[in-house]
Design an enzyme around this catalytic site. Structure first.
Site, mmCIF file in Angstrom:
data_model
loop_
_atom_site.group_PDB
_atom_site.id
_atom_site.type_symbol
_atom_site.label_atom_id
_atom_site.label_comp_id
_atom_site.label_asym_id
_atom_site.label_seq_id
_atom_site.Cartn_x
_atom_site.Cartn_y
_atom_site.Cartn_z
ATOM 1 C CB SER A 138 -6.608 -10.049 11.476
ATOM 2 O OG SER A 138 -7.821 -10.768 11.505
ATOM 3 C CB THR A 139 -1.947 -7.268 12.884
ATOM 4 O OG1 THR A 139 -2.046 -6.825 14.251
ATOM 5 C CG2 THR A 139 -2.846 -6.438 12.002
ATOM 6 N N GLY A 140 -1.822 -10.377 14.593
ATOM 7 C CA GLY A 140 -0.936 -11.199 15.416
ATOM 8 C C GLY A 140 -0.947 -12.629 14.925
ATOM 9 C CG ASP A 175 -2.457 -4.642 28.523
ATOM 10 O OD1 ASP A 175 -3.448 -5.014 27.851
ATOM 11 O OD2 ASP A 175 -2.030 -5.260 29.509
ATOM 12 C CB ILE A 176 -6.532 -3.205 24.605
ATOM 13 C CG1 ILE A 176 -7.761 -2.403 24.162
ATOM 14 C CG2 ILE A 176 -6.861 -4.681 24.783
ATOM 15 C CD1 ILE A 176 -8.242 -2.742 22.754
ATOM 16 N N GLY A 207 -2.633 -14.145 22.567
ATOM 17 C CA GLY A 207 -2.638 -12.734 22.180
ATOM 18 C C GLY A 207 -3.527 -11.866 23.051
ATOM 19 C CB VAL A 208 -5.441 -8.794 22.245
ATOM 20 C CG1 VAL A 208 -6.419 -9.189 21.173
ATOM 21 C CG2 VAL A 208 -5.978 -7.640 23.068
ATOM 22 C CG ASP A 209 -9.438 -14.353 22.832
ATOM 23 O OD1 ASP A 209 -10.210 -13.912 23.696
ATOM 24 O OD2 ASP A 209 -9.689 -15.346 22.118
ATOM 25 C CE1 TYR A 239 -6.929 -16.842 14.207
ATOM 26 C CE2 TYR A 239 -8.593 -15.174 13.807
ATOM 27 C CZ TYR A 239 -8.230 -16.407 14.321
ATOM 28 O OH TYR A 239 -9.182 -17.197 14.942
HETATM 29 N N1 AR6 Z 1 -3.350 -4.989 24.113
HETATM 30 C C1 AR6 Z 1 -3.384 -4.511 22.831
HETATM 31 N N2 AR6 Z 1 -2.962 -5.201 21.768
HETATM 32 C C2 AR6 Z 1 -2.476 -6.455 21.994
HETATM 33 C C3 AR6 Z 1 -2.418 -7.029 23.287
HETATM 34 C C4 AR6 Z 1 -2.878 -6.241 24.357
HETATM 35 N N3 AR6 Z 1 -2.863 -6.687 25.620
HETATM 36 N N4 AR6 Z 1 -1.887 -8.276 23.157
HETATM 37 C C5 AR6 Z 1 -1.614 -8.474 21.856
HETATM 38 N N5 AR6 Z 1 -1.969 -7.372 21.155
HETATM 39 P P1 AR6 Z 1 -3.684 -11.336 18.269
HETATM 40 P P2 AR6 Z 1 -5.337 -12.018 15.915
HETATM 41 C C6 AR6 Z 1 -1.882 -7.113 19.716
HETATM 42 O O1 AR6 Z 1 -2.741 -12.446 17.981
HETATM 43 O O2 AR6 Z 1 -4.181 -11.837 15.028
HETATM 44 C C7 AR6 Z 1 -5.979 -15.525 19.688
HETATM 45 O O3 AR6 Z 1 -5.436 -16.750 20.077
HETATM 46 C C8 AR6 Z 1 -0.936 -7.955 18.896
HETATM 47 O O4 AR6 Z 1 0.399 -7.456 19.011
HETATM 48 O O5 AR6 Z 1 -4.096 -11.088 19.676
HETATM 49 O O6 AR6 Z 1 -6.648 -11.395 15.537
HETATM 50 C C9 AR6 Z 1 -7.468 -15.616 19.398
HETATM 51 O O7 AR6 Z 1 -8.112 -16.516 20.255
HETATM 52 C C10 AR6 Z 1 -1.496 -7.747 17.499
HETATM 53 O O8 AR6 Z 1 -1.037 -6.516 16.953
HETATM 54 O O9 AR6 Z 1 -5.093 -11.512 17.432
HETATM 55 C C11 AR6 Z 1 -7.486 -16.083 17.982
HETATM 56 O O10 AR6 Z 1 -7.300 -17.483 17.912
HETATM 57 C C12 AR6 Z 1 -2.996 -7.626 17.748
HETATM 58 O O11 AR6 Z 1 -3.151 -7.399 19.151
HETATM 59 C C13 AR6 Z 1 -6.283 -15.406 17.370
HETATM 60 O O12 AR6 Z 1 -5.399 -15.146 18.449
HETATM 61 C C14 AR6 Z 1 -3.792 -8.855 17.352
HETATM 62 O O13 AR6 Z 1 -3.044 -10.022 17.644
HETATM 63 C C15 AR6 Z 1 -6.655 -14.083 16.747
HETATM 64 O O14 AR6 Z 1 -5.530 -13.577 16.083
#
Ligand code: AR6
Length: 171
Positions: free
Chosen positions: A115-117, A8-9, A30-32, A119
């Site tokens: 972008s891999t979640g 977890d970042i 997601g991570v945001d 997006y």
């Molecule tokens: N620590 C590390 N990696 C994580 C964590 C964490 N705590 N949580 C998720 N990931 P995403 P995107 C991974 O969806 O695709 C948001 O709603 C996850 O498994 O977080 O860039 C924003 O507001 C995946 O591999 O980001 C935008 O609207 C990676 O982080 C949108 O999502 C990215 O997944 C951005 O989408």
């Protein structure tokens, strides 16, 4: 040093973590979502003053309640099939995040798999771009660059790309 970890970042005590944000910079899933929850309301207040962020660009804030000192918010491309400039925009996220870190004299930075979640960017293709772009940047300015993956599968993609690079270095 380039490293791949699974975790977890938001738990990393490091100069900067990168957030995979959206153009509003006002939080999301997601991570945001995890970063905003862990950092607390001060982060949203600072983000409101930034007037958003373009895709492929990045902006920095303080880390607030996080163990990381700073957060670099970048906006990855939404996957649209691969012919809408997604590769270049994703590379730009990594490049601009490193440039901003360097401008702030930060020496250690961790990236999620941007972008891999939500997006929808294909994970293997994204990992190849991430590793290639970070490797091509001025890495000597950094002590530590971490790919903080959220799954073993994502980490395997990054490790494979890193070892492919090393094999090219030493054929
Ligand atoms: N620590 C590390 N990696 C994580 C964590 C964490 N705590 N949580 C998720 N990931 P995403 P995107 C991974 O969806 O695709 C948001 O709603 C996850 O498994 O977080 O860039 C924003 O507001 C995946 O591999 O980001 C935008 O609207 C990676 O982080 C949108 O999502 C990215 O997944 C951005 O989408």
């Amino acid at each position: 040093m380039l490293e791949v970890i699974v975790g977890d970042i938001t738990s990393l005590a490091i100069d900067a973590i990168v957030n995979a944000a959206n153009p509003s910079l006002l939080g999301g899933g997601g991570v945001d979502g995890a970063i905003h929850r862990a950092a607390g309301p001060g982060l949203l207040a600072e983000c409101r003053k930034l007037s958003g962020c373009a895709t492929g660009e990045a902006k920095i804030t303080s880390g607030y309640g996080l163990p990381a000192r700073y957060i670099i918010h970048t906006v990855g491309p939404v996957w649209q099939g691969g012919t809408s400039g997604e590769d270049d925009l994703l590379a730009s996220c990594y490049r601009r995040s490193l440039e901003i870190a360097r401008d702030h004299q930060l020496r250690a930075i961790a990236f999620p798999a941007i972008s891999t979640g939500v997006y929808g960017f294909p994970a293997a293709r994204a990992a190849a771009i991430a590793v290639k772009t970070v490797t091509a940047a001025r890495r000597e300015d950094f002590e530590q660059i971490i790919f903080c993956c959220f799954s073993e599968n994502s980490a395997a993609h990054h490790r494979r790309e890193l070892s492919a690079l090393h094999e090219n270095d030493h054929p």
